[in-house]
Design a protein around this motif. Structure first.
Motif, mmCIF file in Angstrom:
data_model
loop_
_atom_site.group_PDB
_atom_site.id
_atom_site.type_symbol
_atom_site.label_atom_id
_atom_site.label_comp_id
_atom_site.label_asym_id
_atom_site.label_seq_id
_atom_site.Cartn_x
_atom_site.Cartn_y
_atom_site.Cartn_z
ATOM 1 N N UNK A 1 0.835 -1.212 0.000
ATOM 2 C CA UNK A 1 0.000 0.000 0.000
ATOM 3 C C UNK A 1 0.872 1.266 0.000
ATOM 4 N N UNK A 2 0.339 2.295 -0.675
ATOM 5 C CA UNK A 2 1.012 3.601 -0.720
ATOM 6 C C UNK A 2 0.084 4.732 -0.297
ATOM 7 N N UNK A 3 -1.150 4.429 -0.114
ATOM 8 C CA UNK A 3 -2.099 5.492 0.198
ATOM 9 C C UNK A 3 -2.709 5.393 1.560
ATOM 10 N N UNK A 4 -2.044 4.684 2.460
ATOM 11 C CA UNK A 4 -2.594 4.526 3.794
ATOM 12 C C UNK A 4 -2.325 5.782 4.623
ATOM 13 N N UNK A 5 -3.227 6.145 5.525
ATOM 14 C CA UNK A 5 -3.028 7.374 6.308
ATOM 15 C C UNK A 5 -1.952 7.241 7.366
ATOM 16 N N UNK A 6 -1.627 6.017 7.686
ATOM 17 C CA UNK A 6 -0.628 5.818 8.721
ATOM 18 C C UNK A 6 0.402 4.826 8.226
ATOM 19 N N UNK A 7 1.496 4.817 8.869
ATOM 20 C CA UNK A 7 2.490 3.795 8.582
ATOM 21 C C UNK A 7 1.955 2.435 9.032
ATOM 22 N N UNK A 8 2.369 1.375 8.399
ATOM 23 C CA UNK A 8 1.883 0.055 8.799
ATOM 24 C C UNK A 8 2.631 -1.079 8.114
ATOM 25 N N UNK A 9 2.049 -2.296 8.293
ATOM 26 C CA UNK A 9 2.632 -3.521 7.711
ATOM 27 C C UNK A 9 1.535 -4.270 6.965
ATOM 28 N N UNK A 10 1.819 -4.699 5.788
ATOM 29 C CA UNK A 10 0.893 -5.548 5.032
ATOM 30 C C UNK A 10 1.313 -7.006 5.226
ATOM 31 N N UNK A 11 0.345 -7.864 5.568
ATOM 32 C CA UNK A 11 0.588 -9.289 5.842
ATOM 33 C C UNK A 11 -0.022 -10.141 4.746
ATOM 34 N N UNK A 12 0.766 -11.065 4.268
ATOM 35 C CA UNK A 12 0.295 -12.048 3.279
ATOM 36 C C UNK A 12 0.368 -13.416 3.955
ATOM 37 N N UNK A 13 -0.805 -13.979 4.276
ATOM 38 C CA UNK A 13 -0.884 -15.261 4.995
ATOM 39 C C UNK A 13 -1.280 -16.363 4.015
ATOM 40 N N UNK A 14 -0.569 -17.456 4.044
ATOM 41 C CA UNK A 14 -0.803 -18.547 3.102
ATOM 42 C C UNK A 14 -1.102 -19.835 3.882
ATOM 43 N N UNK A 15 -2.262 -20.465 3.583
ATOM 44 C CA UNK A 15 -2.655 -21.754 4.185
ATOM 45 C C UNK A 15 -2.711 -22.800 3.084
#
Length: 930
Positions: free
Chosen positions: A763-777
């Motif tokens: 993401x580049x348009x989020x209002x705050x800093x954060x982490x994107x999680x990709x979970x694989x099952x």
């Protein structure tokens, strides 16, 4: 003796001019008697007739019926003495009891005729029966009393039961057989109670019943149908007479005593005319036409003057000369004592020569004839017709062939009566000589049935039945002995006995006590029991000797044998085995039971026939001993599955049961077994990078289970930028690759490395800093509870901070700080405040950033923990419901391989260089730690 020359006994009898008296008179021709009236001269007085009997006499008031039949033409006084089921000996007992009604009645000197009727079964019993002997003795007393009071005795011959006697089927199986036995019994009563002083007559009522029976059969009818005349002679019980049966009885008695025909008599008995006529015809035919061979009647005697008190001076005595009243005295006579009796061996040709004297004053032409026992042959050795001069004699020579004893006949101790007659051919005069032949006893036993061989199990017993029959003509006693045979001859080591123990065998007689008395014609079965030794082979041969104790004939023998037959058999079963879906490396355990179904203790060998190759170390064989009828456990069997066995493999372990010391297979057992699936997946390699604004992960997983399996891959991303999965070509999915969140793949082989990729834009348009999680099952198709999980992430800078952010996240601008410090130093005081403010701002920013990073890590850890602990049902339910991130399975696009690779590289960039493969040992260790 059978096969020997016949014995011939010749007896010459001479007695000139001796007076004779009649004992038994042969019947006259039907033409010689008057029709419809009594024979004799003068007025006939009323006859006094007494009936002595039982319920047969009582039925339908026979006394009254007889009175009505007689009164149609004659006069009579009828009375009775009767009691239910009474026998002759019982009547005699009452007669011999002083003051009893029987005693008083039978002292009446006015009695002309006394009719005696015995119990319905006794007369036909064997002559050795105690009942028969008692009745004969009683009858002898009764007839002697009647003789004393001047009367005549007549036997009321009864009839057989309509369908035989169900209580004595051995003797009376049907009507005809019973009637014949009754007939012979009454004839023997007569023969054994008649003598020189008295003649006992017979009224053949039973033979009149038989006449109707035979007439129905000869006309094509069935006498045992309810509409036949014969059937209706009986009452409902098939034994006692109906009214028609009693009326027939009255007609026969009337014809017997009076010598008159009954046909056409008009009496008051209430029977329809047609039936009455048929009964009268039967009575007349029986008395006047059909009994001449065995019976004689009182009205046939000389000086017959009628049945009643109007008789001549000589009364109703029986002489042995007859003639018309114009002859002044008898002139033909035989020179032999009347009622002579001869005792003769069976099978003998018995020759007699007797003189016939003519006492008249003229020559006479004479014809002689002989009558006697049924079935006996005779022949004349002299002419049948010859002349006898006045006051002279001629010799009559004849031979009677006494039969050999066959099945008890002719009986010993019974008088077989004969009558030699001589009739003048020039006058109506005739005379006869009555004599009897008593056949001497012949004791003979025959073995009629015998079991020959008995097959026994070891140490078991059985019996052989042997039936003997007295085929002699007199009762006898038999004795039985056993003799061991060796090579066909008597084994001298074991003398004859009733019980023998030889060579481990025991042989004994059973039920032989019944042989102490064997009646004529009687069959008796005894048994020979054999007990075999406790051995599996062997035999013995026994001769069974049956000896006639009272006779001189040779002992009869039969040979029997016993043989041991060891029947070996068994069966196997394994009810405890449960070998369904056995996990590799594990076992199924059970017991194999052996049952001995043979006939003796036995031993068996349980042998392996075949087993699957993935079951090693199966017990090859075991021995087991099982008692007779018992069950034994061969052994406890453990069928261990090889750890490398492929899932769903099916096989069969087959055992066979063999007789020990034999190649005979008696049973087989099949144990079905299959291998359980053990799904197992491992992540072989993960490659991920985050560059150019995209997080990309490549997965290499491997099927470490024991069979084909499938995989279902589901991706969840914490944010919603552009994202997707890139599965292999033959995977199954729906929709486009961009936005693809799941796919599945089947039939992945053991050890196969399976590669796919997942990606998401950062993401580049989020209002705050954060982490994107990709979970694989990644879940196993065979066992959805087996799954792999991996989580990848990348941080991003919120919009407010993007000027200070790099692709690597928020960092401190140390260059700017340095410049600021320089400017402060350069600017001194006015810049000092700016430095302080900037320092505080930097401090707050750093603190806020660290706090945010810490919170995000804790949140992500909680998510991961929750995801790893979820149950398959929860996952499947959430997957079906859509969860917080809906999964859309688009239709699988159909693209060429080249287009797919180009698209993959366009989105994910050029592939990174492949990393060096991890060593297998290191990989296993890492997997264990994970």
């Amino acid at each position: 003796m059978v096969g020997a020359a016949p014995k011939v006994i010749t007896i010459v009898v001479l007695l000139l001019f001796s007076p004779l008296s009649l004992a038994i008179v042969p019947p006259l021709d039907a033409d010689s008697r008057s029709q419809g009236s009594s024979q004799g001269q003068g007025e006939v007085a009323a006859a006094d007739i007494l009936l002595v009997g039982n319920s047969y006499t009582q039925s339908n008031n026979l006394v009254s019926l007889l009175s009505q039949v007689i009164s149609a033409n004659e006069a009579a006084n009828t009375s009775e003495l009767s009691g239910g089921g009474m026998r002759f000996d019982q009547h005699a007992n009452r007669m011999n009891t002083i003051g009893d009604q029987w005693d008083i009645t039978l002292q009446n000197t006015d009695l002309d005729w006394v009719m005696f009727q015995d119990q319905s079964q006794v007369p036909g019993f064997p002559r050795t029966s105690q009942y028969w002997q008692d009745s004969l003795a009683g009858l002898d007393d009764l007839t002697a009393r009647v003789e004393q009071v001047g009367g005549e005795s007549v036997l009321f011959m009864t009839w057989g039961y309509r369908e035989g006697d169900s209580s004595n089927t051995w003797r009376y199986p049907d009507y005809k057989t019973m009637q014949h036995h009754l007939r012979d019994g009454y004839v023997d009563y007569r023969d054994n109670t008649s003598n020189a002083l008295r003649t006992v007559w017979i009224a053949p009522v039973g033979l009149a019943y038989e006449h109707i029976y035979d007439e129905t059969v000869s006309s094509g009818g069935n006498p045992l149908t309810s509409s036949s005349l014969f059937w209706n002679l009986y009452s409902g019980d098939g034994a006692h007479p109906s009214l028609t049966g009693s009326y027939l009885t009255a007609c026969v008695i009337y014809a017997t005593i009076y010598g008159n025909n009954t046909v056409g008599n008009s009496d008051g008995v209430s029977i329809d005319a047609a039936t009455k006529l048929a009964l009268q015809q039967a009575a007349d035919a029986t008395v006047f036409n059909e009994t001449s061979g065995i019976l004689s009647y009182p009205w046939m005697a000389a000086n017959w003057s009628g049945p009643g008190d109007g008789a001549s001076e000589e009364g109703n005595s029986s002489g042995n000369e007859t003639g018309n009243t114009t002859t002044t005295s008898p002139y033909l006579s035989f020179g032999a004592n009347p009622n002579s009796s001869f005792s003769v061996e069976p099978g003998t040709a018995f020759r007699l020569t007797v003189n016939l004297s003519n006492n008249a004053s003229f020559d006479d032409n004479v014809s002689v004839a002989l009558a006697g026992a049924d079935g006996w042959n005779y022949s004349f050795n002299s002419p049948l017709n010859f002349s006898v001069g006045q006051a002279s004699l001629e010799w009559v020579d004849f031979t009677i062939q006494v039969p050999e004893v066959v099945n008890g006949s002719p009986l010993a101790g019974i008088l077989h009566h004969w009558s030699l007659s001589a009739e003048s051919l020039t006058s109506n005069h005739s005379t006869w000589w009555n004599f009897s032949i008593e056949v001497k006893p012949r004791h003979e036993i025959a073995i009629i049935t015998s079991g020959e061989q008995l097959t026994l199990a070891p140490n078991s017993d059985g019996r052989i039945q042997i039936t003997i029959k007295n085929i002699g003509n007199t009762p006898t006693r038999a004795a039985v002995m056993l003799q061991v045979l060796l090579n066909g001859t008597a084994d001298l080591d074991y003398p004859p006995a009733e019980r023998i123990e030889a060579y481990g065998w025991t042989i004994a007689l059973f039920n032989n006590y019944e042989l102490d008395w064997v009646d004529v014609g009687e069959e008796i079965t005894f048994e020979v029991g054999l007990l075999s030794p406790s051995e599996v082979t062997g035999d013995i041969t026994i001769e069974v000797k049956v000896r006639n104790v009272w006779g001189v004939d040779r002992a009869k023998s039969t040979v029997i044998s016993g043989e041991i037959e060891w029947l070996r058999n068994g069966s196997i079963s394994a009810g405890d085995f449960a070998c369904y879906r056995i996990v590799p490396g594990e076992s199924c355990i059970g017991e194999i039971a052996v049952v001995n179904t043979g006939n003796y203790d036995d031993s068996f060998v349980l042998e392996l026939v075949t087993s699957p190759e993935w079951i090693p170390n199966v017990i090859q064989s075991s021995e087991v001993s099982v008692p007779l009828g018992g069950t034994s456990t061969a052994t406890t069997y453990e069928l261990a599955i090889n750890s490398t066995a492929i899932a769903f493999s099916e096989g069969m372990v087959i055992y066979q049961l063999r007789l020990q010391d034999s190649q005979t297979i008696v049973d087989t057992l099949s144990i079905d077994i299959d291998v359980a699936a053990v799904p197992d997946w491992e992540i072989f390699e993960i490659t991920q990078d985050a560059q150019n604004g995209r997080l990309s992960v490549q997965y290499v997983i491997s099927n470490y289970g024991n069979g084909l399996d499938g995989i279902t891959v589901v991706m969840e991303v914490s944010h919603s930028p552009e994202q997707g999965l890139i599965p292999p070509e033959d995977a199954e999915y729906e929709g486009e690759l961009i936005g693809l969140h799941s796919f599945s793949q089947n039939n992945i082989t053991i050890g196969e490395r399976y590669t796919f990729r997942a990606w998401t834009e950062i993401p580049v348009g989020e209002p705050e800093n954060g982490t994107i999680w990709l979970n694989m099952t990644m879940r196993s198709t065979l066992e959805p509870s087996i799954f792999l999980f991996h989580s990848a992430n990348a941080t991003f800078i919120g919009l407010p901070y993007q000027t200070h952010a790099t692709d690597e996240g928020f960092t401190i601008g140390w260059e700017e700080i340095r410049s600021s410090v320089v400017n402060i130093w350069n600017s001194y005081a006015y810049t000092l405040m700016a430095i302080i403010i900037a320092g505080i701002s930097i401090h707050l920013a750093l603190k806020r950033r660290l706090k945010l990073n810490h919170e995000e890590r804790e949140l992500e850890a909680k998510k991961v923990a929750n995801r790893i602990q979820e149950n398959p049902e929860d996952w499947l339910q959430r997957f079906e419901d859509g969860g917080e991130i809906p999964v859309v399975l688009p239709a699988s696009p159909e693209v060429s391989k080249e287009a797919f690779v180009a698209g993959f590289r366009n989105v994910g960039g050029n592939p990174s260089p492949s990393s060096e493969p991890v060593e297998k040992e290191l990989f296993g260790a890492a997997a264990t730690v994970l």
